[in-house]
Design a protein around this motif. Structure first.
Motif, PDB file in Angstrom:
ATOM      1  N   ALA A 182     -49.785  82.943  36.501  1.00  0.00           N
ATOM      2  CA  ALA A 182     -50.402  83.893  37.441  1.00  0.00           C
ATOM      3  C   ALA A 182     -51.224  83.145  38.485  1.00  0.00           C
ATOM      4  CB  ALA A 182     -51.273  84.897  36.696  1.00  0.00           C
ATOM      5  N   THR A 183     -52.030  82.198  38.042  1.00  0.00           N
ATOM      6  CA  THR A 183     -52.848  81.443  38.992  1.00  0.00           C
ATOM      7  C   THR A 183     -51.973  80.555  39.866  1.00  0.00           C
ATOM      8  OG1 THR A 183     -54.719  81.489  37.455  1.00  0.00           O
ATOM      9  CG2 THR A 183     -54.815  79.889  39.252  1.00  0.00           C
ATOM     10  N   GLU A 184     -50.947  79.973  39.269  1.00  0.00           N
ATOM     11  CA  GLU A 184     -50.029  79.165  40.073  1.00  0.00           C
ATOM     12  C   GLU A 184     -49.380  80.010  41.167  1.00  0.00           C
ATOM     13  OE1 GLU A 184     -46.103  76.289  39.803  1.00  0.00           O
ATOM     14  OE2 GLU A 184     -47.122  76.831  37.946  1.00  0.00           O
ATOM     15  N   GLU A 185     -49.022  81.219  40.836  1.00  0.00           N
ATOM     16  CA  GLU A 185     -48.434  82.117  41.841  1.00  0.00           C
ATOM     17  C   GLU A 185     -49.418  82.374  42.978  1.00  0.00           C
ATOM     18  OE1 GLU A 185     -45.582  84.205  43.756  1.00  0.00           O
ATOM     19  OE2 GLU A 185     -45.291  83.040  41.923  1.00  0.00           O
ATOM     20  N   LEU A 186     -50.678  82.627  42.647  1.00  0.00           N
ATOM     21  CA  LEU A 186     -51.707  82.811  43.672  1.00  0.00           C
ATOM     22  C   LEU A 186     -51.796  81.573  44.567  1.00  0.00           C
ATOM     23  CD1 LEU A 186     -54.349  84.271  44.805  1.00  0.00           C
ATOM     24  CD2 LEU A 186     -55.561  82.823  43.160  1.00  0.00           C
ATOM     25  N   LEU A 187     -51.723  80.409  43.966  1.00  0.00           N
ATOM     26  CA  LEU A 187     -51.896  79.169  44.721  1.00  0.00           C
ATOM     27  C   LEU A 187     -50.727  78.846  45.634  1.00  0.00           C
ATOM     28  CD1 LEU A 187     -53.656  77.027  41.989  1.00  0.00           C
ATOM     29  CD2 LEU A 187     -54.683  78.081  44.012  1.00  0.00           C
ATOM     30  N   ARG A 188     -49.586  79.476  45.419  1.00  0.00           N
ATOM     31  CA  ARG A 188     -48.446  79.278  46.336  1.00  0.00           C
ATOM     32  C   ARG A 188     -48.834  79.674  47.760  1.00  0.00           C
ATOM     33  NH1 ARG A 188     -43.356  78.835  43.400  1.00  0.00           N
ATOM     34  NH2 ARG A 188     -43.780  79.302  41.230  1.00  0.00           N
ATOM     35  N   TRP A 189     -49.630  80.730  47.883  1.00  0.00           N
ATOM     36  CA  TRP A 189     -50.109  81.152  49.203  1.00  0.00           C
ATOM     37  C   TRP A 189     -50.935  80.037  49.843  1.00  0.00           C
ATOM     38  CZ3 TRP A 189     -54.893  81.636  51.413  1.00  0.00           C
ATOM     39  CH2 TRP A 189     -54.938  82.292  52.645  1.00  0.00           C
ATOM     40  N   TYR A 190     -51.779  79.376  49.041  1.00  0.00           N
ATOM     41  CA  TYR A 190     -52.614  78.291  49.551  1.00  0.00           C
ATOM     42  C   TYR A 190     -51.774  77.094  49.979  1.00  0.00           C
ATOM     43  CZ  TYR A 190     -56.855  80.720  48.210  1.00  0.00           C
ATOM     44  OH  TYR A 190     -57.866  81.637  48.125  1.00  0.00           O
ATOM     45  N   VAL A 191     -50.707  76.811  49.264  1.00  0.00           N
ATOM     46  CA  VAL A 191     -49.830  75.700  49.637  1.00  0.00           C
ATOM     47  C   VAL A 191     -49.259  75.937  51.029  1.00  0.00           C
ATOM     48  CG1 VAL A 191     -47.641  74.524  49.101  1.00  0.00           C
ATOM     49  CG2 VAL A 191     -49.270  75.051  47.265  1.00  0.00           C
ATOM     50  N   LYS A 192     -48.745  77.130  51.258  1.00  0.00           N
ATOM     51  CA  LYS A 192     -48.192  77.468  52.576  1.00  0.00           C
ATOM     52  C   LYS A 192     -49.279  77.397  53.647  1.00  0.00           C
ATOM     53  CE  LYS A 192     -45.547  81.062  54.967  1.00  0.00           C
ATOM     54  NZ  LYS A 192     -46.348  81.169  56.156  1.00  0.00           N
ATOM     55  N   GLU A 193     -50.438  77.924  53.343  1.00  0.00           N
ATOM     56  CA  GLU A 193     -51.562  77.903  54.279  1.00  0.00           C
ATOM     57  C   GLU A 193     -51.934  76.464  54.642  1.00  0.00           C
ATOM     58  OE1 GLU A 193     -54.678  79.474  56.650  1.00  0.00           O
ATOM     59  OE2 GLU A 193     -52.880  80.401  55.815  1.00  0.00           O
ATOM     60  N   GLN A 194     -51.969  75.588  53.659  1.00  0.00           N
ATOM     61  CA  GLN A 194     -52.335  74.199  53.915  1.00  0.00           C
ATOM     62  C   GLN A 194     -51.289  73.487  54.748  1.00  0.00           C
ATOM     63  OE1 GLN A 194     -55.719  74.700  53.217  1.00  0.00           O
ATOM     64  NE2 GLN A 194     -55.316  72.538  53.513  1.00  0.00           N
ATOM     65  N   MET A 195     -50.023  73.812  54.578  1.00  0.00           N
ATOM     66  CA  MET A 195     -48.987  73.232  55.426  1.00  0.00           C
ATOM     67  C   MET A 195     -49.271  73.578  56.882  1.00  0.00           C
ATOM     68  SD  MET A 195     -45.650  73.985  53.022  1.00  0.00           S
ATOM     69  CE  MET A 195     -44.509  73.852  54.372  1.00  0.00           C
ATOM     70  N   GLU A 196     -49.633  74.834  57.133  1.00  0.00           N
ATOM     71  CA  GLU A 196     -49.946  75.277  58.493  1.00  0.00           C
ATOM     72  C   GLU A 196     -51.204  74.594  59.022  1.00  0.00           C
ATOM     73  OE1 GLU A 196     -50.231  79.523  58.324  1.00  0.00           O
ATOM     74  OE2 GLU A 196     -48.114  79.770  57.827  1.00  0.00           O
ATOM     75  N   GLU A 197     -52.247  74.534  58.200  1.00  0.00           N
ATOM     76  CA  GLU A 197     -53.520  73.957  58.632  1.00  0.00           C
ATOM     77  C   GLU A 197     -53.357  72.481  59.000  1.00  0.00           C
ATOM     78  OE1 GLU A 197     -56.182  75.630  59.231  1.00  0.00           O
ATOM     79  OE2 GLU A 197     -55.827  77.483  58.148  1.00  0.00           O
ATOM     80  N   GLU A 198     -52.663  71.733  58.164  1.00  0.00           N
ATOM     81  CA  GLU A 198     -52.452  70.315  58.461  1.00  0.00           C
ATOM     82  C   GLU A 198     -51.595  70.142  59.715  1.00  0.00           C
ATOM     83  OE1 GLU A 198     -51.375  67.428  55.507  1.00  0.00           O
ATOM     84  OE2 GLU A 198     -52.383  68.602  53.933  1.00  0.00           O
ATOM     85  N   TYR A 199     -50.578  70.975  59.865  1.00  0.00           N
ATOM     86  CA  TYR A 199     -49.710  70.877  61.036  1.00  0.00           C
ATOM     87  C   TYR A 199     -50.512  71.088  62.314  1.00  0.00           C
ATOM     88  CZ  TYR A 199     -46.069  71.748  64.436  1.00  0.00           C
ATOM     89  OH  TYR A 199     -45.285  71.681  65.552  1.00  0.00           O
ATOM     90  N   ILE A 200     -51.333  72.110  62.338  1.00  0.00           N
ATOM     91  CA  ILE A 200     -52.122  72.406  63.538  1.00  0.00           C
ATOM     92  C   ILE A 200     -53.074  71.259  63.845  1.00  0.00           C
ATOM     93  CG2 ILE A 200     -53.948  73.905  64.462  1.00  0.00           C
ATOM     94  CD1 ILE A 200     -52.476  76.245  63.058  1.00  0.00           C
ATOM     95  N   ALA A 201     -53.768  70.741  62.841  1.00  0.00           N
ATOM     96  CA  ALA A 201     -54.703  69.633  63.080  1.00  0.00           C
ATOM     97  C   ALA A 201     -53.964  68.396  63.589  1.00  0.00           C
ATOM     98  CB  ALA A 201     -55.480  69.323  61.800  1.00  0.00           C
ATOM     99  N   ARG A 202     -52.811  68.098  62.993  1.00  0.00           N
ATOM    100  CA  ARG A 202     -52.031  66.935  63.449  1.00  0.00           C
ATOM    101  C   ARG A 202     -51.540  67.138  64.882  1.00  0.00           C
ATOM    102  NH1 ARG A 202     -50.259  66.706  58.007  1.00  0.00           N
ATOM    103  NH2 ARG A 202     -50.918  64.747  57.098  1.00  0.00           N
TER     104      ARG A 202
END
Length: 176
Positions: free
Chosen positions: A124-144
């Protein structure tokens, strides 16, 4: 008769600890972005200030999502202490370098929590964290991408870069 609403699968102690540490990290990120916004405001980078004010709010939202999740699971969510963060930066570029460093640290932390979830079979927690993984991909991309723009714009045009930040969006494919 048992109160079925109170019966929950408990969050493992290791997962609870990791999520509370992540809440603190997200709140520290929020504080850092707020400091970056303030520096940009003081130095005339109005659009960059707006960008970082928005980032600060977004990071607080990330923390609150985890906080509510823990509460909803019957676990203990801890309101974190947030240490002082740097308020001054050398250049606008150094502000964005700091932002990228912070996002990479958050990504690494999310990945570590997923490893804990897998060890504990906490799907259940891993499923919640999938959203964070996608979010972090976006955040790093924008900063780069923002840092890439520093290399494409002459130093005397830095305010043009600031202006372009008013248009920053990420739709999963394109940085506009």
């Amino acid at each position: 008769m048992k109160d079925l609403a109170r019966l929950r699968t408990p969050v493992k102690e290791s997962v609870e600890l990791a999520l509370n540490q992540q809440i603190q990290m997200e709140m520290v990120s929020s504080s850092k972005y707020l400091a970056m916004a303030g520096w940009c405001d003081r130095n005339g980078f109005d659009y960059s200030a707006g960008f970082f004010y928005k980032q600060s709010e977004e990071e607080r939202g990330h923390a609150m999502k985890l906080f509510h999740y823990l509460c909803d699971q019957g676990a203990t969510a801890i309101s974190p202490e947030v240490p002082a963060v740097a308020q001054e930066f050398d250049t606008l570029r150094s502000v964005f370098e700091g932002a990228l460093e912070q996002e990479i640290a958050v990504t690494d932390s999310i990945n570590r929590i997923i490893a804990v979830c897998r060890r504990e079979n906490d799907f259940a927690t891993e499923e919640l964290l999938r959203w964070y993984v996608k979010e972090q991909m976006e955040e790093e991309y924008i900063a780069r991408r923002c840092l890439d723009l520093f290399d494409q714009i002459p130093a005397d045009q830095i305010f043009e870069l600031d202006k372009q930040l008013s248009k920053v969006t990420y739709d999963g494919n394109v940085f506009e």
